[in-house]
Design a protein around this motif. Structure first.
Motif, PDB file in Angstrom:
ATOM      1  N   SER A 131       0.828  -1.211   0.000  1.00 49.99           N
ATOM      2  CA  SER A 131       0.000   0.000   0.000  1.00 49.99           C
ATOM      3  C   SER A 131       0.861   1.260   0.000  1.00 49.99           C
ATOM      4  O   SER A 131       0.585   2.210  -0.734  1.00 49.99           O
ATOM      5  CB  SER A 131      -0.934  -0.017   1.203  1.00 49.99           C
ATOM      6  OG  SER A 131      -1.684   1.172   1.260  1.00 49.99           O
ATOM      7  N   ALA A 132       1.907   1.261   0.825  1.00 55.16           N
ATOM      8  CA  ALA A 132       2.782   2.442   0.886  1.00 55.16           C
ATOM      9  C   ALA A 132       3.501   2.658  -0.441  1.00 55.16           C
ATOM     10  O   ALA A 132       3.649   3.797  -0.892  1.00 55.16           O
ATOM     11  CB  ALA A 132       3.782   2.295   2.025  1.00 55.16           C
ATOM     12  N   ALA A 133       3.941   1.590  -1.089  1.00 54.63           N
ATOM     13  CA  ALA A 133       4.617   1.717  -2.384  1.00 54.63           C
ATOM     14  C   ALA A 133       3.652   2.233  -3.450  1.00 54.63           C
ATOM     15  O   ALA A 133       4.011   3.094  -4.260  1.00 54.63           O
ATOM     16  CB  ALA A 133       5.207   0.374  -2.800  1.00 54.63           C
ATOM     17  N   ARG A 134       2.417   1.725  -3.438  1.00 56.09           N
ATOM     18  CA  ARG A 134       1.405   2.198  -4.390  1.00 56.09           C
ATOM     19  C   ARG A 134       1.139   3.686  -4.196  1.00 56.09           C
ATOM     20  O   ARG A 134       1.059   4.448  -5.164  1.00 56.09           O
ATOM     21  CB  ARG A 134       0.097   1.426  -4.195  1.00 56.09           C
ATOM     22  CG  ARG A 134       0.130  -0.002  -4.641  1.00 56.09           C
ATOM     23  CD  ARG A 134      -1.081  -0.776  -4.134  1.00 56.09           C
ATOM     24  NE  ARG A 134      -2.318  -0.042  -4.284  1.00 56.09           N
ATOM     25  CZ  ARG A 134      -3.318  -0.417  -5.068  1.00 56.09           C
ATOM     26  NH1 ARG A 134      -3.229  -1.536  -5.751  1.00 56.09           N
ATOM     27  NH2 ARG A 134      -4.417   0.295  -5.142  1.00 56.09           N
ATOM     28  N   HIS A 135       1.010   4.108  -2.945  1.00 55.27           N
ATOM     29  CA  HIS A 135       0.757   5.519  -2.637  1.00 55.27           C
ATOM     30  C   HIS A 135       1.923   6.390  -3.099  1.00 55.27           C
ATOM     31  O   HIS A 135       1.718   7.457  -3.679  1.00 55.27           O
ATOM     32  CB  HIS A 135       0.510   5.692  -1.142  1.00 55.27           C
ATOM     33  CG  HIS A 135       0.285   7.111  -0.744  1.00 55.27           C
ATOM     34  ND1 HIS A 135      -0.880   7.795  -1.045  1.00 55.27           N
ATOM     35  CD2 HIS A 135       1.087   7.990  -0.099  1.00 55.27           C
ATOM     36  CE1 HIS A 135      -0.789   9.025  -0.597  1.00 55.27           C
ATOM     37  NE2 HIS A 135       0.402   9.179  -0.022  1.00 55.27           N
ATOM     38  N   ARG A 136       3.142   5.939  -2.861  1.00 54.64           N
ATOM     39  CA  ARG A 136       4.324   6.705  -3.266  1.00 54.64           C
ATOM     40  C   ARG A 136       4.379   6.871  -4.777  1.00 54.64           C
ATOM     41  O   ARG A 136       4.626   7.964  -5.299  1.00 54.64           O
ATOM     42  CB  ARG A 136       5.582   6.009  -2.748  1.00 54.64           C
ATOM     43  CG  ARG A 136       6.884   6.568  -3.274  1.00 54.64           C
ATOM     44  CD  ARG A 136       7.258   7.901  -2.637  1.00 54.64           C
ATOM     45  NE  ARG A 136       8.391   8.481  -3.297  1.00 54.64           N
ATOM     46  CZ  ARG A 136       9.660   8.227  -3.007  1.00 54.64           C
ATOM     47  NH1 ARG A 136       9.959   7.419  -2.022  1.00 54.64           N
ATOM     48  NH2 ARG A 136      10.628   8.794  -3.679  1.00 54.64           N
ATOM     49  N   LEU A 137       4.109   5.785  -5.514  1.00 55.72           N
ATOM     50  CA  LEU A 137       4.095   5.866  -6.977  1.00 55.72           C
ATOM     51  C   LEU A 137       3.016   6.831  -7.448  1.00 55.72           C
ATOM     52  O   LEU A 137       3.278   7.708  -8.280  1.00 55.72           O
ATOM     53  CB  LEU A 137       3.861   4.478  -7.587  1.00 55.72           C
ATOM     54  CG  LEU A 137       3.651   4.438  -9.103  1.00 55.72           C
ATOM     55  CD1 LEU A 137       4.865   4.968  -9.851  1.00 55.72           C
ATOM     56  CD2 LEU A 137       3.311   3.018  -9.549  1.00 55.72           C
ATOM     57  N   ALA A 138       1.807   6.702  -6.923  1.00 52.87           N
ATOM     58  CA  ALA A 138       0.710   7.586  -7.334  1.00 52.87           C
ATOM     59  C   ALA A 138       1.044   9.043  -7.060  1.00 52.87           C
ATOM     60  O   ALA A 138       0.811   9.914  -7.899  1.00 52.87           O
ATOM     61  CB  ALA A 138      -0.579   7.189  -6.616  1.00 52.87           C
ATOM     62  N   THR A 139       1.603   9.326  -5.888  1.00 60.01           N
ATOM     63  CA  THR A 139       1.976  10.692  -5.529  1.00 60.01           C
ATOM     64  C   THR A 139       3.039  11.228  -6.477  1.00 60.01           C
ATOM     65  O   THR A 139       2.929  12.356  -6.982  1.00 60.01           O
ATOM     66  CB  THR A 139       2.469  10.747  -4.072  1.00 60.01           C
ATOM     67  OG1 THR A 139       1.412  10.296  -3.218  1.00 60.01           O
ATOM     68  CG2 THR A 139       2.886  12.152  -3.682  1.00 60.01           C
TER      69      THR A 139
END
Length: 157
Positions: free
Chosen positions: A23-31
Motif C-alpha cells: 500500500s505504501a509503495a502504491r501511494h508513493r508511486l501515485a503521488t
C-alpha cells in the motif's frame, strides 16, 4: 518502507517482504506521478501494475538479502514509464498463465500484458527483476475499451 533513492525523474523504494508495504509503495508511486502531471488513468494503470508485480514477488519469490523487495520507477526519454520490482528469485521464472474462469489467481501478468506496452523478466538465480513499460501519452485503458465487444455482452433481465 525505506526510500532507497529519489530524484525528480525516478524513485526506488525497499518494500518489506510482506503485504504491509504494498500500500505504501502504491501511494508513493501515485503521488510521484501525480506531481509530474501524468494523466490520472495512466497513474491508475501504473499503480495496478506495481501492485501486481509486488504481489507476485511476495507470493512467489524470496526476499533480497536485506529482507525486502525493491520497487523502482522512472520516466524514460521515449515517453514510457518504466516500473520494475526486484526480488530474491524463486525456483521458476515469472510467466503469463491461462487460468480457468473459476481460478482464484493467475491473472496478474495477463493484466500487466494488457495495460503495458511491454513487460519482461531479467536477472540471475539470486535476483530477478520483472519490469513493465507504460505509455504516458497514450492511454492503455483506452485499448482495453476498444477491444471490448459490446455485442458479446448479455443484457441483464
Amino acid at each position: 518502507m525505506v526510500v532507497a533513492r529519489g530524484v525528480p525523474d525516478s524513485a526506488a523504494v525497499l518494500v518489506p517482504h510482506a503485504p504491509v508495504g504494498v500500500s505504501a509503495a502504491r501511494h508513493r508511486l501515485a503521488t510521484d506521478l501525480d506531481e509530474r502531471g501524468i494523466a490520472g488513468d495512466v497513474v491508475d494503470d501504473a499503480v495496478l501494475i506495481l501492485s501486481e508485480l509486488l504481489s507476485n514477488a511476495l507470493r512467489h519469490a524470496r526476499a533480497l538479502p536485506s529482507g525486502n523487495v525493491r520497487a523502482a520507477w522512472w520516466v524514460r526519454p521515449d515517453g514510457l514509464l518504466a516500473i520494475e520490482v526486484t526480488d530474491g528469485g524463486s525456483s521458476t521464472r515469472p510467466r503469463q498463465a491461462s487460468p480457468s474462469l473459476s481460478a482464484h489467481g493467475g491473472r496478474g501478468l495477463s493484466i500487466i500484458g494488457t495495460l503495458a506496452a511491454d513487460w519482461g523478466v531479467r536477472g540471475t538465480p539470486d535476483e530477478v527483476t520483472v519490469w513493465a513499460l507504460v505509455p504516458i501519452k497514450s492511454h492503455a485503458a483506452d485499448r482495453l475499451w476498444d477491444e471490448f465487444d459490446l455485442d458479446a455482452v448479455e443484457p441483464l433481465d
